[in-house]
Design a protein around this motif. Sequence first.
Motif, PDB file in Angstrom:
ATOM      1  N   ARG A 159      19.623  76.030   4.820  1.00 48.42           N
ATOM      2  CA  ARG A 159      20.917  76.415   5.386  1.00 48.42           C
ATOM      3  C   ARG A 159      21.320  77.738   4.748  1.00 48.42           C
ATOM      4  O   ARG A 159      21.253  77.879   3.520  1.00 48.42           O
ATOM      5  N   ASP A 160      21.742  78.685   5.553  1.00 54.48           N
ATOM      6  CA  ASP A 160      22.143  79.974   4.994  1.00 54.48           C
ATOM      7  C   ASP A 160      23.253  79.810   3.964  1.00 54.48           C
ATOM      8  O   ASP A 160      23.330  80.579   3.001  1.00 54.48           O
ATOM      9  N   ARG A 211      26.554  84.300   1.727  1.00 52.03           N
ATOM     10  CA  ARG A 211      27.227  83.066   2.138  1.00 52.03           C
ATOM     11  C   ARG A 211      27.663  82.222   0.938  1.00 52.03           C
ATOM     12  O   ARG A 211      28.293  81.177   1.121  1.00 52.03           O
ATOM     13  N   ARG A 222      20.131  67.807  11.145  1.00 51.12           N
ATOM     14  CA  ARG A 222      20.423  68.696  12.271  1.00 51.12           C
ATOM     15  C   ARG A 222      20.710  67.885  13.532  1.00 51.12           C
ATOM     16  O   ARG A 222      21.690  68.136  14.245  1.00 51.12           O
ATOM     17  N   ASP A 259      24.247  69.268  12.481  1.00 53.03           N
ATOM     18  CA  ASP A 259      24.357  70.460  11.644  1.00 53.03           C
ATOM     19  C   ASP A 259      23.375  71.515  12.156  1.00 53.03           C
ATOM     20  O   ASP A 259      22.212  71.566  11.737  1.00 53.03           O
ATOM     21  N   GLN A 260      23.858  72.367  13.055  1.00 52.29           N
ATOM     22  CA  GLN A 260      22.999  73.365  13.677  1.00 52.29           C
ATOM     23  C   GLN A 260      22.686  74.532  12.754  1.00 52.29           C
ATOM     24  O   GLN A 260      21.884  75.403  13.099  1.00 52.29           O
ATOM     25  N   GLU A 261      23.284  74.567  11.568  1.00 53.29           N
ATOM     26  CA  GLU A 261      22.942  75.623  10.616  1.00 53.29           C
ATOM     27  C   GLU A 261      21.599  75.349   9.927  1.00 53.29           C
ATOM     28  O   GLU A 261      20.991  76.251   9.364  1.00 53.29           O
TER      29      GLU A 261
END
Length: 389
Positions: free
Chosen positions: A60-61, A163, A298, A303-305
């Motif tokens: 995750r970013d 981030r 996901r 959680d699309q990140e």
Amino acid sequence: MYRRTFLTTSTMAAIGFGASACGPKTAPNLTPRRPPLTLPPVKASWDRVIRTTVGLRPHRDAGFVLKADKLDDKLLVHNYGHGGAGMSLAWGTGLMAAEFATEHQARQAAVIGCGSVGLTCARQLQRRGFDVTIYALAVPPNVTSNMSLAGFTPTSGLVENDRRTPEWDAQYLRAADIAYRQLQLMAGPHFGVSWLDNYALMDNPPSGQQAQNTQRPNLQAPFNTGGEVFGPGEHPFATKYAVRSPQIRIEPSIYLENLMRDFTLFGGHIVMRRFETPRDLMTLREPIVMNCTGLGARDLFGDQELVPLKGQLTVLVPQPEVQYHTNGGVPPVPGASLGIHMMARSDGIVLGGTSQRGVWTLEPDEAERKRVVDSHIAVFSAMKSASLA
């Protein structure tokens, strides 16, 4: 070719398996000042390749997720998204996840996932008196954690620098410190945890001054173990310099099997089960649910990140006499995802250097396989053969 994460490239390609190959305060003396270091060379050749494995790191970013939530009347604790640092950070995030659970009056918990993160979370719950059941689609050796290089790499593929937040940094630093201490205590043959020297190979003298961003502290700095610089004529590699630093090695096949054994010895149960939606979790008898699903979060929690960082390792026949690691040693290849690195383990000489963002296939990338193996053949064929001192 791929947009790299800040910590993936800096950790694995530039400074080795998670610990910075720091130089001394001043540039090294170019004149040999001690007898040459002797090391047995790796027998790197295509006819010694025994397997190639692929694993998808859950990145995750914004970094891993560690927080408590509610799912109707159940306590839901999220503990996922560790990138390439899951084996390194799991004991720490597992303890912190267990602390959320202790705020609930019940002492029955379900852990979803049986990789490194799920197993260590389950053990941390057991240490606090919980009755724990793991629910998973797969168990070791058929989990992503088994496909990892598995040194102590607490910042590998973990977070995008821009981030980060102070709150996330604080969570990370506490988790990494807990995990680092726990892994030190597990050193020995039972868990397959040990210390070996890593050699960072380079042609330019390592600088004692490293650029620092005062707004964003170096997340690796607290865990650096220092580096000893070997100059021209002082080491057997073809590069001008080799920087030696001690690093923790984790052998996944030994480590994960014994985590499972400890979990069951302490009364834990493992149930093979798939969950399609969060509503499926409501059928569980346990009032506390620990989400340790990695990339599975996901789809399960939307959680699309979460994106995969595809990793690939090619393994050579074991060489018990080789008890060291290397990273670097050949010029960077344009477009390559990472610099090359070698880890000596009892199950083989492991060659790596691949991290491909957003690639979901578990099929080996033949171009990457050829780059990594051929590069290591070049490094070790140029190495001066020497017997152990």
